[in-house]
Design an enzyme around this catalytic site. Structure first.
Site, PDB file in Angstrom:
ATOM      1  N   SER A  62       0.830  -1.196   0.000  1.00 51.09           N
ATOM      2  CA  SER A  62       0.000   0.000   0.000  1.00 51.09           C
ATOM      3  C   SER A  62       0.868   1.251   0.000  1.00 51.09           C
ATOM      4  O   SER A  62       2.059   1.201  -0.321  1.00 51.09           O
ATOM      5  CB  SER A  62      -0.942  -0.010   1.207  1.00 51.09           C
ATOM      6  OG  SER A  62      -1.907   1.020   1.097  1.00 51.09           O
ATOM      7  N   GLY A  64       2.241   3.281   2.313  1.00 49.74           N
ATOM      8  CA  GLY A  64       3.450   3.363   3.129  1.00 49.74           C
ATOM      9  C   GLY A  64       4.624   2.631   2.523  1.00 49.74           C
ATOM     10  O   GLY A  64       5.755   3.150   2.500  1.00 49.74           O
ATOM     11  N   GLU A  65       4.374   1.437   2.021  1.00 52.62           N
ATOM     12  CA  GLU A  65       5.441   0.642   1.421  1.00 52.62           C
ATOM     13  C   GLU A  65       5.912   1.245   0.098  1.00 52.62           C
ATOM     14  O   GLU A  65       7.109   1.238  -0.205  1.00 52.62           O
ATOM     15  CB  GLU A  65       4.959  -0.799   1.197  1.00 52.62           C
ATOM     16  CG  GLU A  65       4.703  -1.587   2.471  1.00 52.62           C
ATOM     17  CD  GLU A  65       3.400  -1.235   3.158  1.00 52.62           C
ATOM     18  OE1 GLU A  65       3.203  -1.636   4.319  1.00 52.62           O
ATOM     19  OE2 GLU A  65       2.560  -0.527   2.544  1.00 52.62           O
ATOM     20  N   VAL A  66       4.961   1.770  -0.688  1.00 49.46           N
ATOM     21  CA  VAL A  66       5.329   2.414  -1.954  1.00 49.46           C
ATOM     22  C   VAL A  66       6.243   3.601  -1.693  1.00 49.46           C
ATOM     23  O   VAL A  66       7.281   3.772  -2.350  1.00 49.46           O
ATOM     24  CB  VAL A  66       4.072   2.863  -2.729  1.00 49.46           C
ATOM     25  CG1 VAL A  66       4.452   3.760  -3.903  1.00 49.46           C
ATOM     26  CG2 VAL A  66       3.287   1.654  -3.227  1.00 49.46           C
ATOM     27  N   VAL A  69       9.917   2.553  -0.487  1.00 47.54           N
ATOM     28  CA  VAL A  69      10.863   1.982  -1.460  1.00 47.54           C
ATOM     29  C   VAL A  69      10.944   2.813  -2.744  1.00 47.54           C
ATOM     30  O   VAL A  69      11.516   2.366  -3.734  1.00 47.54           O
ATOM     31  CB  VAL A  69      10.499   0.511  -1.795  1.00 47.54           C
ATOM     32  CG1 VAL A  69      10.572  -0.351  -0.551  1.00 47.54           C
ATOM     33  CG2 VAL A  69       9.117   0.401  -2.444  1.00 47.54           C
TER      34      VAL A  69
END
EC number: 2.4.99.12
Length: 422
Positions: A62, A64-66, A69
């Site tokens: 989602s 936050g991860e996008v 990274v």
């Protein structure tokens, strides 16, 4: 072990059968056709998929991860075509906005069913699969590891997940052994992975990529004319908007509260909550209704203002204009949202008692770069910070120094990836 995977696949398929109609209907009509097609491994051929560059499949569940990274993806996209999968619609929107000028194709994460995973791998033919944070999809890992290196980047395991994984260690241990490389954020996560059966030589502590963010300032003409001080409550969840609103109104001084809900489908509900609190000295605007090229013609000495941010992908840059940042998801047992974006802009940070998704917050608290409070004391904390500009500046500087001291995870991870990915 084959029996365990078979049982998992059967249970997954049964649950999917019941949830699929709900998941389909809850999406906007414009997205449903592409969502269902890609979830079953059917992808359109386009210019990117015909690229001669080798492809890397990166999965980030989602927003936050996008965001975390993003730096790694942008640098890898110079040499590789990136296939970026997400689970959520908001993750899709943020990814499309962030990587519109890069060699990145964005898809929905296919269902974790062997024939679907095989179909996806056959279509894109990636040279490596990179999973982020805690994305341990059994069939995806098992099927992909037979063909290409499987890597975990920015890895972590929450206490809750760790307790659950320990109960099925017989299943998790062989799964972890299929990874070629495990890059984890901190020593505590390395110990958890080792406890679950990961191989020592495959684990590297690289730090948290969320510290490597680069935010572009977004300038609004109206930012100069809104009442000061400015408080931003970022990535809020229900019922945090009401908690923050009540705390702000209790201050009984001119100022601006900018509320940024975590999920766009809640914009209208949050607007109703705000309007229920309005009085003669309180103005309300949705960000989309404000002319970005004009000042707001209101006296900051007379009015206070509430702005509801109904746009995605700008919160990190918006923190630049605030005097105090409140971290959403931390006044309910959600685990908190990312406190690093306000730290990037040297802003004093206020959070609730539930920040377990970000263990490094302890260091921020110890260094007095953040104040943790509960909903009943929030108004008093805000009042103290508003009245003490020196405290705000000191907290902001400490937050920024901690941010700087922890950067570099992206470069460390990229150096390890160079050893593995052709």
């Amino acid at each position: 072990m084959q029996a365990a995977f078979l049982i998992y696949s059967i249970l997954y398929s049964i649950v999917l059968l019941f949830l699929l109609p709900f998941e389909y209907v809850k999406r906007p009509a414009i997205l449903r056709k592409r969502w269902i097609r890609e979830k079953f491994g059917f992808f359109e051929k386009n210019a990117q998929s015909l690229s001669s560059k080798p492809k890397i499949w990166i999965h980030a569940v989602s927003v936050g991860e996008v965001v975390a990274v993003s730096g790694m993806i942008k640098k890898l996209s110079n040499k590789y075509e990136i296939i970026l999968s997400t689970v959520t619609d908001t993750g899709q929107r943020v990814a499309q906005n962030r990587f519109k000028d890069h060699n990145v194709q964005i898809i929905y994460m296919p269902f974790d069913i062997p024939f679907v995973i095989n179909k996806t791998l056959k279509h894109f033919m990636p040279v490596a699969l990179i999973l982020t944070e805690t994305e341990l999809w059994p069939n995806l890992i098992r099927v992909a590891s037979k063909k290409i290196p499987v890597i975990l980047a920015n890895g972590r395991i929450s206490d809750k997940s760790f307790k659950g994984y320990r109960k099925v260690k017989f299943f998790i241990k062989p799964l972890l052994k299929k990874f070629t490389l495990l890059c984890v954020q901190e020593q505590q996560y390395k110990e958890k992975f080792l406890n679950l059966g990961a191989e020592q030589q495959k684990i590297h502590i690289t730090g948290n990529m969320k510290f490597d963010i680069e935010l572009k300032p977004i300038h609004f003409t109206w930012e100069k004319s809104i009442p000061k001080p400015v408080i931003i409550a970022g990535s809020t969840h229900e019922p945090e908007e009401e908690i923050v609103l009540d705390s702000f109104l209790n201050l009984d001084i001119p100022g601006t509260l900018i509320i940024v809900p975590r999920h766009p489908e809640r914009f209208d509900v949050v607007e109703k909550t705000i309007k229920s609190k309005l009085n003669n000295n309180l103005l309300f605007f949705r960000l989309s209704e404000i002319n970005p090229h004009q000042d707001l013609p209101y006296s900051s000495e007379k009015f206070s203002m509430i702005i509801l941010v109904d746009q995605m992908g700008i919160l990190g840059s918006l923190y630049r204009i605030c005097h105090i940042a409140i971290i959403g998801g931390s006044f309910i047992p959600h685990g908190g949202q990312n406190p690093l974006e306000p730290a990037y802009w040297s802003k004093p940070i206020v959070c609730g008692p539930h920040m377990h998704n970000f263990p490094f917050i302890e260091e921020f608290l110890n260094q007095k770069a953040c104040i943790m409070t509960d909903k009943d004391s929030l108004s008093q904390v805000l009042k103290e910070l508003i009245e003490n500009s020196e405290l705000r500046q000191t907290m902001g500087e400490r937050a920024y120094q901690l941010f700087l001291s922890k950067s570099g995870a992206t470069e460390k991870t990229l150096k390890l990836l160079q050893r593995i990915i052709p």
